[in-house]
Design a protein around this motif. Structure first.
Motif, PDB file in Angstrom:
ATOM      1  N   ARG A  57      22.014 -22.321  41.819  1.00 61.52           N
ATOM      2  CA  ARG A  57      22.883 -23.307  42.486  1.00 61.52           C
ATOM      3  C   ARG A  57      23.474 -24.285  41.485  1.00 61.52           C
ATOM      4  O   ARG A  57      24.660 -24.633  41.561  1.00 61.52           O
ATOM      5  CB  ARG A  57      22.094 -24.073  43.550  1.00 61.52           C
ATOM      6  N   ALA A  90      27.557 -24.563  40.588  1.00 60.07           N
ATOM      7  CA  ALA A  90      28.305 -25.802  40.815  1.00 60.07           C
ATOM      8  C   ALA A  90      29.233 -26.134  39.651  1.00 60.07           C
ATOM      9  O   ALA A  90      30.124 -26.979  39.793  1.00 60.07           O
ATOM     10  CB  ALA A  90      27.340 -26.956  41.062  1.00 60.07           C
ATOM     11  N   GLU A 117      34.393 -22.394  39.274  1.00 61.79           N
ATOM     12  CA  GLU A 117      35.240 -22.282  40.463  1.00 61.79           C
ATOM     13  C   GLU A 117      34.687 -21.275  41.462  1.00 61.79           C
ATOM     14  O   GLU A 117      34.723 -21.497  42.671  1.00 61.79           O
ATOM     15  CB  GLU A 117      36.648 -21.868  40.038  1.00 61.79           C
ATOM     16  N   ARG A 118      34.175 -20.145  40.949  1.00 63.52           N
ATOM     17  CA  ARG A 118      33.572 -19.146  41.825  1.00 63.52           C
ATOM     18  C   ARG A 118      32.436 -18.468  41.087  1.00 63.52           C
ATOM     19  O   ARG A 118      32.552 -18.156  39.898  1.00 63.52           O
ATOM     20  CB  ARG A 118      34.594 -18.106  42.285  1.00 63.52           C
ATOM     21  N   CYS A 119      31.349 -18.233  41.814  1.00 60.91           N
ATOM     22  CA  CYS A 119      30.171 -17.589  41.230  1.00 60.91           C
ATOM     23  C   CYS A 119      29.776 -16.390  42.082  1.00 60.91           C
ATOM     24  O   CYS A 119      29.536 -16.523  43.282  1.00 60.91           O
ATOM     25  CB  CYS A 119      29.006 -18.571  41.136  1.00 60.91           C
ATOM     26  N   THR A 149      23.758 -20.757  49.179  1.00 53.86           N
ATOM     27  CA  THR A 149      25.102 -21.111  49.633  1.00 53.86           C
ATOM     28  C   THR A 149      26.008 -21.415  48.432  1.00 53.86           C
ATOM     29  O   THR A 149      25.535 -21.719  47.340  1.00 53.86           O
ATOM     30  CB  THR A 149      25.067 -22.328  50.563  1.00 53.86           C
ATOM     31  N   GLY A 150      27.312 -21.340  48.664  1.00 54.79           N
ATOM     32  CA  GLY A 150      28.266 -21.675  47.613  1.00 54.79           C
ATOM     33  C   GLY A 150      28.487 -20.592  46.588  1.00 54.79           C
ATOM     34  O   GLY A 150      29.087 -20.847  45.537  1.00 54.79           O
ATOM     35  N   VAL A 151      28.002 -19.366  46.847  1.00 53.07           N
ATOM     36  CA  VAL A 151      28.207 -18.250  45.928  1.00 53.07           C
ATOM     37  C   VAL A 151      28.754 -17.061  46.716  1.00 53.07           C
ATOM     38  O   VAL A 151      28.663 -17.024  47.950  1.00 53.07           O
ATOM     39  CB  VAL A 151      26.908 -17.829  45.208  1.00 53.07           C
ATOM     40  N   THR A 152      29.313 -16.099  45.998  1.00 55.70           N
ATOM     41  CA  THR A 152      29.719 -14.830  46.591  1.00 55.70           C
ATOM     42  C   THR A 152      28.589 -13.836  46.375  1.00 55.70           C
ATOM     43  O   THR A 152      28.294 -13.475  45.223  1.00 55.70           O
ATOM     44  CB  THR A 152      31.009 -14.308  45.941  1.00 55.70           C
TER      45      THR A 152
END
Length: 226
Positions: free
Chosen positions: A69, A73, A76-78, A94-97
């Protein structure tokens, strides 16, 4: 075409992978790496896009989710391969592909129909897809009927080797799948990046070539070839 920096995590550090021999991976402290501490590493290299392989989780050990995580952060994209073994694993961070790897995600191809998000990583070693032993072209043809956002051809056997790519192989795989398609493993330099672009791939996952200077760091910071 996207350029995505690969980061392998093991034991809380960035390690250098080669040929899928995970027992022999060592902390990455050479090339452009100022430190094998992941946040310092990502902060220094400043990639636009990041691909993280949590090798601990892939091998059935404790996931390094908090560390992932913090690294995610910074970009732009992980994309994250944490060795998912069920659709529920795709929502753990969350916040990842999420990346769903054939190596761990399904006993049979048909089991992949349960997954509704992320990218399918077609994990290849010795020219065959793990764990089924079939050609990647066959998986790509069948994957077009699934719900993934795209596919990744991950040549595990070529990771870290910079052995280079073959145009005919790339064009053959690209012809089998109509969606977004990324490639990782064995990218040797800018010629291979252009080869992937010419073959119609949507992204390349790179690491060793960046540290050796054969793929410019500035390209990775911009997120695309210049």
């Amino acid at each position: 075409m996207e350029l995505i920096l690969a980061v392998d995590l093991a034991g809380g550090l960035v390690v250098h992978g080669r040929s899928g021999d995970r027992a022999g991976y060592h902390p990455l402290t050479w090339g452009l790496a100022p430190s094998a501490e992941p946040e310092a590493y990502v902060s220094a290299l400043r990639p636009r896009y990041l691909y993280i392989a949590d090798l601990e989780s892939i091998q059935g050990q404790t996931p390094q989710d908090d560390l992932v995580r913090r690294c995610a952060a910074l970009v732009e994209r992980c994309y994250l391969d944490r060795g998912v073994r069920s659709p529920a694993d795709c929502t753990a961070v969350t916040g990842v592909t999420p990346v769903v790897g054939t190596e761990t995600a399904a006993r049979a191809f048909e089991d992949l129909a349960a997954y509704r998000a992320g990218y399918l990583s077609i994990d290849v070693k010795g020219g065959r897809v793990l764990p089924w032993g079939i050609r990647p072209e066959e998986v790509l043809r069948r994957a077009s009927g699934l719900s993934f956002e795209g596919c990744i051809i991950l040549n595990i056997g070529a990771v870290g080797t910079e052995r280079g790519l073959v145009r005919e192989d790339l064009e053959g795989m690209r012809a089998c799948y109509p969606g977004r398609l990324l490639y990782g493993g064995g990218v040797a330099g800018t010629d291979d990046i252009h080869l992937l672009a010419d073959a119609g791939f949507d992204g390349a996952i790179v690491a060793t070539a960046v540290h050796h200077g054969t793929v410019p760091l500035e390209w990775v910071r911009r997120g695309h070839p210049c």
